[in-house]
Structure formats: C-alpha cells, structure tokens
Design an enzyme around this catalytic site. Sequence first.
Site, PDB file in Angstrom:
ATOM      1  CG  ASP A   1      50.606  87.624 -29.473  1.00 28.57           C
ATOM      2  OD1 ASP A   1      50.812  87.474 -30.683  1.00 28.57           O
ATOM      3  OD2 ASP A   1      51.028  86.846 -28.605  1.00 28.57           O
TER       4      ASP A   1
ATOM      5  CG  ASP B   1      58.370  89.666 -27.843  1.00 26.26           C
ATOM      6  OD1 ASP B   1      57.279  90.176 -28.148  1.00 26.26           O
ATOM      7  OD2 ASP B   1      58.809  88.624 -28.372  1.00 26.26           O
TER       8      ASP B   1
ATOM      9  CB  THR C   1      53.159  91.442 -27.126  1.00 22.99           C
ATOM     10  OG1 THR C   1      52.914  90.311 -27.955  1.00 22.99           O
ATOM     11  CG2 THR C   1      51.842  91.945 -26.573  1.00 22.99           C
TER      12      THR C   1
ATOM     13  CG  PHE D   1      48.514  85.231 -41.622  1.00 25.39           C
ATOM     14  CD1 PHE D   1      47.368  85.428 -40.876  1.00 25.39           C
ATOM     15  CD2 PHE D   1      49.703  85.777 -41.173  1.00 25.39           C
ATOM     16  CE1 PHE D   1      47.408  86.154 -39.703  1.00 25.39           C
ATOM     17  CE2 PHE D   1      49.752  86.505 -40.008  1.00 25.39           C
ATOM     18  CZ  PHE D   1      48.601  86.689 -39.268  1.00 25.39           C
TER      19      PHE D   1
ATOM     20  CG  ASP E   1      61.857  85.301 -28.751  1.00 21.30           C
ATOM     21  OD1 ASP E   1      61.120  86.309 -28.816  1.00 21.30           O
ATOM     22  OD2 ASP E   1      61.501  84.171 -29.113  1.00 21.30           O
TER      23      ASP E   1
ATOM     24  CB  THR F   1      55.312  85.227 -28.790  1.00 24.08           C
ATOM     25  OG1 THR F   1      53.942  85.607 -28.674  1.00 24.08           O
ATOM     26  CG2 THR F   1      55.416  83.838 -29.390  1.00 24.08           C
TER      27      THR F   1
END
Length: 1116
Positions: free
Chosen positions: A600, A332, A598, A461, A723, A334
Amino acid sequence: MSFFGLDCVKKKEKETERKIRANDREHNLSFKYATNAIKTSKYNVLTFLPLNLFEQFQRIANAYFLCLLVLQVIPAISSLSWFTTVVPLALVLSITAVKDAIDDLVTLCLSSSHPLSPSLAVSFTLALCFCLSLCCPLGEVCCEPPNNRLDRFVGTLVWRGQKHPLDNHCVLLRGCTLRNTDWCFGLVLFAGPETKLMQNCGKSSFKRTSIDRLMNVLVLFIFGFLVFMCIILAVGHGIWEHYEGTKVMAFVPQQNEDTAFSSFLTFWSYIIILNTVVPISLYVSMEVIRLGNSYYINWDRLMFHTGSGTAAEARTTTLNEELGQIRYVFSDKTGTLTQNIMCFHKCSINGKDMMMVDFSFNSLADPRFQFYDNNLLEAVKLETLEVHSFFRLLAICHTVMAEEKNNGLYLVYQAQSPDEGALVTAARNFGFVFRLRTPESVCVVEMGVPRTYELLAILDFNNVRKRMSVIVRSPEGKLALYCKGADTIIYKRLHESCSKLMEVTTEHLNEFAGEGLRTLVLAYKDLDEEYFSEWKQRHHQASTALEGREDKLNQLYEEIEKDLLLIGATAIEDKLQDGVSQTIEQLAKADIKIWVLTGDKQETAENIGYSCNLLREEMDDIFIVAADSPEEVRQELRCVEWCEAYERDVQVTERWHGTEIKGLLILGIIFAYALEGSMELEFLRTACMCKTVICCRVTPMQKAQVVELVKKYKQAVTLAIGDGANDVSMIKAAHIGVGISGQEGMQAVLSSDFSFAQFRYLQRLLLVHGRWSYLRMCKFLRYFFYKNFTFTFVHFWFAFFCGFSAQTVYDETFIALYNLMYTALPVLGMGLFDQDVSDGWSLEYPQLYEPGQRSLYFSKGAFIKCALHSCYSSLVLFFVPYAAVRDSVSTDGHDIADHQSFALLTQTCLTVTVYLSYWTAVNHLFVWGSLGMYFLVTFTMQSDGLHRLYASSFPFVGTARNSLDQVTVWLTVLLTAVLCVLPVVVHRFLFMQLNPTINDKVRLKVHQMKAQPPPPRRRARIRRSSTRRSGYAFSHAYGYGDLVTSKRFLRRPVPSRSAGSTPAGRSAAFRPAGRSAGYSPSGQEQNPKQATEPTELQRYRAVHDATFCRQGVAPE
C-alpha cells in the site's frame, strides 16, 4: 504421474516460441512438447527404500552409528554384542522412514486437492473461451515458451487470416473455476512440468531451528571429546600392558600382538563402548516431542475461528521450539492486520462532504449496507446531476461480474478486489444497480429504469497507472470516459477549470485520511466521435503487437486520459481485525519487533500504523525515507539524530534498544538502493534504532530481501506472516512462516509452516505454544545429555580399575534398553507435558518470553554446566557403590564384591538417580512405570530359565535375586541418590533467593495469589486526529478490463423480463450478497448480523475452566 518417477526425456534446445494448432495432433507432436505426466511426490514404491536410507544416512549421527555397527562385528575390537546397536538403529530408521512416507503422501494429496486461490476462480470466469472457434483446425496459437510468470502472457491467435491478441486473461490456471458457464472449448498450451504451476514449484529451503544448528555444533564437539577420552584410555592401556600385562599372562591366552597394536584395538573398542555419549534415540525423542507439541497447536480451541470454521494448524513438525525464540515479526497489512472486507464509509461529491439512511425505496438495496447522510439520499431522489454522475461512474467503471440467482431475486457480485465490490454495492444501494455485463455492454438499473451502455474500451488498472477508465456510449449516443484512481494520479490529469473543486476535495480527502480510510478520486470527460474512432484503431494495432505491447498501450492511455473533470471522491474503510492492537501490544512487551511490509501507499500504511498502535502520538517523530537516488537515500538514512554514533562493525549493535522512540516509514522505491551491499548496513542500523518500522510500496521480492537482511546481520530468529500470494516469498524466507487463511486464497497457507484465521492468534502461538515448546525442548536436552553423560562417564572411571581392557561396567541388556525403555518415558513426559506456568499467566506476563530470545535455557554454556554436573554424578555413582561392595559380604557370609553384583548395584543407582534429578508432578506415572519396568526386565533377564536356554547370552544368572535382598545395597542406592541430587537442590534454592529469574518471580506470585486469577488489564482507547492522506482503494494487481471486452466468454442469455423490473416488495427469497459494504469476496451470503465471538478470556474459561487467565481481546 509416471510409475517410476524418473524423467527420461532428453534435454532439447531452448524454446523461444511455441506454436500450436487446434485439432492437429500430428503437427503438435512434431515439437515433442511435454506430456501431462508430473511428479509431485519425493518417493515411489521402488525408490522409497534406497532414497530414504540415503537421506537418513546423510545425518552425521546415523552414519556414525552405522560405522559403530561395522566395528561391533569385528571380534578383536568389540566387547559388546551387535544387537546393542542394531536394535536402536533399526528402530530409529524405521520410525523416521514411516514419518517421511506419511509426509510425502500428505504432500501429494495436498498438491492434488488444493487450488491455488479461491479468488482466482473469479478472476478467470471468462477465460479460455476464446477457443470456442477452434473446433475447426484452422486456428493457430503462437505464444511465448513456458515460464514461471503468473502475471504475464503474450501470444496471438491466427484464425481465418486475422490476428487476435492473447494475454494473461486467456489462460486458465489450475484450481480456477468457470462460473456462469455450462461448457466451453479449450486448447492446451502447456502441460505437465511446463505448466505455470509446476514452473513456480521451486524447491523450498529446508528450515532448521536454532537448536538444531546448535546441536550440530555440540555433536561435533561431543565426537571430539569422545575421541579424546578414547585416546586417554588407549594410552592407559598401553602403559598398563607395558608394566602390568606380563603379570597376568598365566591367566589369559598368549597373544603375539605388540603393545601399540593392542592400544590401537582398545581405542576402537572404547569408541564402541562410549558411543552412548551421542545416543541415537535422542533424535527420535526430539521428533516425538515436536510432533506432540504440533498437535497441541492443532487441538487448541482458543485458536479456532468460529466465523470461518478454521482451526490453527501446524503444517510442520520440526520448528515448534523456534516459535519460542522470535525476535522479529514481519507482517503484511491488508488481510493480515486488516479484515480485507471493505465498507463504503464516506464520499465527497462536487465539493460536498457526504456522510443512517433509509433505503426502503430501492427494492434491490442490500440491507447490510449502512450510510449516515440523508442529504445524499435526498440528492439522489431529486436527480441532482453531479450525484447521479457520481454513482453512475461507480456502477459502470469496474470489472465486477453480476450473478443472479432465484430468478433475479438474489444478486451476487464477484469482484476482483473487495474495494471494487464495496463501490459497486454502494452505487447499487443508492439506486444505480449494476445488473449484467456482456463483452460489448453494461446493463445498469438507474433509479428503477434499465439502461444499457455500450462498452467500447476498458483502460485497466495496474501498479504503474494506479487508475482505471472505461469508455462507454450512453443510450442517447453520447461518448464518455469514466475514470477512478489515486488522488495524486488523477489530479495531474484534471482540466484547469477544476482547480477550486480540487482544493475542497483535497480537504475532504485529508479528513478521510485522519480516520484511516482508503480513498479514490472520480473524474470523467466527454469524447469526440471522430477522435475516438481514430484512437480505437490505433488501440487495436497496439493490442495485437507481440513486442512492446504494454508500452504502446500505456502511451495511448496517457493520450486519452487527460483534461478530465472532477466529480468527487470515495472513502472506504478496511477495518482492523479484532485484537490486532492488543496482540501488537503484547508482542512488544515480549520484546518482539514488528515490521510491517506492505504494498500500500505511504498514507495508508501510516494510518494503519496508528490504528493498530504500531505508531503512537507520543513518538518524537516519524522518520520518512522517500529519496530517489543513492546519495539522497544514504543522506536520509543518516538524518536520524543519533546516527552519528554508528559503530562500523559487521554485526549490528543492540545498544539502541533503550532509545527506540521514533517510527520509521520507508517507501519501496528506496529499496533499489538501500538493499545494495554498500548501503544495507546503513539501512539496517537506522531501522534497528527505531521502535516501529513500516515499509510501504514494497514488492514481494523486496519483502523477502528485507527478511534475509535481518537474518544475515542480526542473527535473530524471524517470523513472517501474511495472507496472500504476494507474501509467499517473505514467508519462505523467514525462519518461521505463518499463513492467514483469509480473503486472498490459500497460497500463503500452503507455503507456510503454521496457519490460522486471525492475526490475534499470533500471541497465543508465540507466548504460549512457542514458549512452552522451547522450554520443554531445552529441559529435555539438558536432561537427556545429563543422563547419558552420567551413564557413559561411569564406563570411563571403570576403565582405570579393569586394566583398560574395554570391559563394560553394565549388563549388555541394560546398555541396549537404557535409552529405549528405562529412561525414555520420563524424558518424553517432561518434553510433552512440562509447564512452568499456565497459559493464562504466560499471556499475563509476556516478559516470560524473553529468556527464549536470549537462548538462556539451552546454550553452549548450559551444555558445559550439564557436562560438569554429569561428571560429578558419575564419580558418585561409581565410587560410592565401589566403596560399598569392596570389602562387603552378604548376610550369609558370601562375598558380594564380584563384577556382576557391582554392575547391578551401579546401574540401579544410576536409574534411580536420573529419575530423581528432574522430578515433576506430571512425571509420576512415567517414573514409577519405568522403574517397575526396570526391575521386571532385570529379574527376567537374570533368571535361571533364560540362563539354561542361552547361557552365553544371559551370564548374570541370579544376580538380581541375590543382591537386591541386601540392606547394604538399598542403603547404597539411597546414599548415591541423595549425594547426586543434593547439589542441584542447593543450587536451585540459592539461585532463586539471590538471583531469581522472571519464571521464578511469576511462579512465586502464582503461589502467593493462591489460585486467584490475574486482574484484567484495562486500556484506554486512543483517539487521534491527523491530516495524513489515506491510501487509494484499489487492488494492487492488474485488472481484468481486457478480459471483459475480449468477447472470450460464453454469454448467459439475458432474462426475458426487463433488467429493471423488480417486485414491488421484497419476497422472502430475496437475499442480497455482501457484508456491511454489501460485498462478499467469496460470493457467499453473509449473516445479517455478524455473530459476536467469545473473548479470549471467555474461551479460556469455557475450555479449560482455569483459574488463571487474562482479559482477552475484543469480541469479533
């Protein structure tokens, strides 16, 4: 938990809707909903013994030895006493049962003590208090049935004739903490096995190492080989009986059985005698070695993170050696590669790029916050309209909760994500201090003046909207919508008049992206009072709808979020963790492929790829796959210039390793097609041809699918590291799952096999502990098979000299204690303490890891070589003692060619030989101790005293005393040991001279350097410039806007003093929260200056005082 652990509830019809009345127990009991009794353990007091034995006897080896025990109680078959099998089998079952019981208790305690996530405590601060009005029996909840969706809940509350919407924020999950709340009323919706937690507690797949899988194949082969040997001996018995049996009838009782039946019985007799070819103690020894190597990981102080006080932890004891065979690491981004602690770094306001600023004018400023453009500060002080609008938006448009301590002198922000905390803290330092919120208002201190904004709506969001808006009414009565979000999303909703400003802001965004910063674009619009009243009514109707609620709300959001006016953009830095680049470089040298998966966006993932040296400027190209149809995806996958040379086989070719010069960047949208059966090989081949693979915008399930794809076709050992909760599926899917205890809670850690606090510890876990564990296990298996094959083959050769009568060559006591006592410690000592090179040299030469990836230390070929070596040694061990005692006499003239003397000589030669075959420095204690134990037990068991007590059980009376005082016996032992060991020494010498391995080369270099430490490596810092757009700074989870405006939490009374009144100077008790961005996700105070941790090299020297180590990672 129920006492018996049994589910006696009858199955009922599938539930489609749940109705619960407050304080109406009779009505609720009529539906027979589940009680709060749950069972998280595998066993209880009554079921432990039968269930555990049932599980243990599912292992082929245990069931095999149980069958042997049954055969041994048949007098016509067995020539061995029953205790030779009962003692080791009972010991193995007992040790395993104790281990399983402890594991089950630990699992039960962990499930009872660990919350799901510390961050969720913030998420549900306001939850469940909607039930405050349910103290009367008039309230009724109608909601969805129990399910495992943690991100969704649909229901309605009917109270006093009115419907109120209930969503996911109204549910308080296990492990969450209510803050700013002294008490509240609650209504239980789901209990026991129907809770969200238990619905998500699916059974994890049982993970086995590649060595375990190989062992299963080898055990089956050994069984087949055992049957083959017994058939040969049974046939030999039949032939001997036919031709020679009549000659000995005068010496044995007459039996009426025919030759065929006698051969049948002999077959089973030799099955019992030769059973040591598959020793039961092998599995116990493997578990002990794995347990010891797990403790080495737990005790490694070089993997202890002093900042958080977190030590590395091996959460399983069965996968250690698999750490030495990793080929693919799926990571991952972040919180795994980055710190997940955001710093407000730069901003663009009204087309001006703002970049140490003195914040002493602001008594509520956070001293850890740093910014480098005094012009921006002057603009704030001069009350520039655009600048004030910029920071006002940051202070209002969020779902952060403020907590005041020490009478308001200590302000702590609890935020949904680190990004939000960083932005609100930035506004705080520039004079726009968010102080308090209620369901209807937001209190902000603007340049020392308290102002309260009426909070009318929060348009929250989510991953589809990629933006957040709030609608507020200012103290002057003006209605305004403030919006922040991803640039690509906000730009589509801007007014035409913002075109020029958008071009300038875009240039600033590109500059921010070149530095790997996460960006947000800010915009606003003024609203008409009449239009908003009508829109608010439609919004209430949509929010109370049971069907299509999300779609209806999104339509309303799209309607009002248009014709926005651009204010500017923010740039937040998510710093890499210390040592990430060095760790990735080390793992790459060990030929470990790292794929980043990820959620992102593309620009963020690409910039982080460059920052951590996954992507390099010297790469020929970065190949991006971002198509949105199956044919386009297939076409783009084939656009790599060397893809024309595909080999159309099922297994993916490995011949591209030499040409890995490209990077591959894949957008998550293409996985809907790329992971289909017809295209998955195309995707995997393309990915395997690239040196670096980064997959962005992937869902948790897609992460797991990518891991499964590599496992399926590459036949390589995989490791997944993350994490957060969105990494759990990937962690469970990989052969090895590693959890990082970071800012996103404990779910990843609780689902992992190994855990630690920083990504950089991965290199030590793999290159040191993993490589040592694999090397030790392989040496142990080769040693164990060698000593047991040699032990068993001697029985095979003896059969040709005893008329195939199933007579044992050794004493029964020796047979029972050979694996349990005489040879147990030497093999365990090697499996626990053996090292080829030190940990420092293991890190200095990552290439030492490659033999494990290729399974060079233990494979089918290595097993065959071990068997051939054992066959040779058994021939020497049988025929040399046989020739030595055949026509020999003792010094007093007595004949020593009897069976008991020969058995003692043979087993002594065997014991000494197996000790010398794998002689290492650490084995001295174990070898000499075991040898002394052998002679002590031998002389005791063959003593006159025991023979007088139990003559039938101790027939070897005086044999040791009479035989071991002969010089001939000791010369035979010496000759046998030399003949067995000499070929091994010669082979190793020639092999090291002609074809040395990487281990041989490194050991030679270590010897030549004579205790000089390896020179530190120096790396030049890579600097680059780029125009790649950075990712937006937003959490990728649904926000909490509905919760904030729901009025479903208990308000804390507003302090009597004005929200903006602050002391003229900071008192000693003023301790603002936050790190460099002024924000602490845990809500705990951070040290003003982060303490610098010692480097890897400093730790290594401090802990081990060693002479061999490498230059460590950068200080933390």
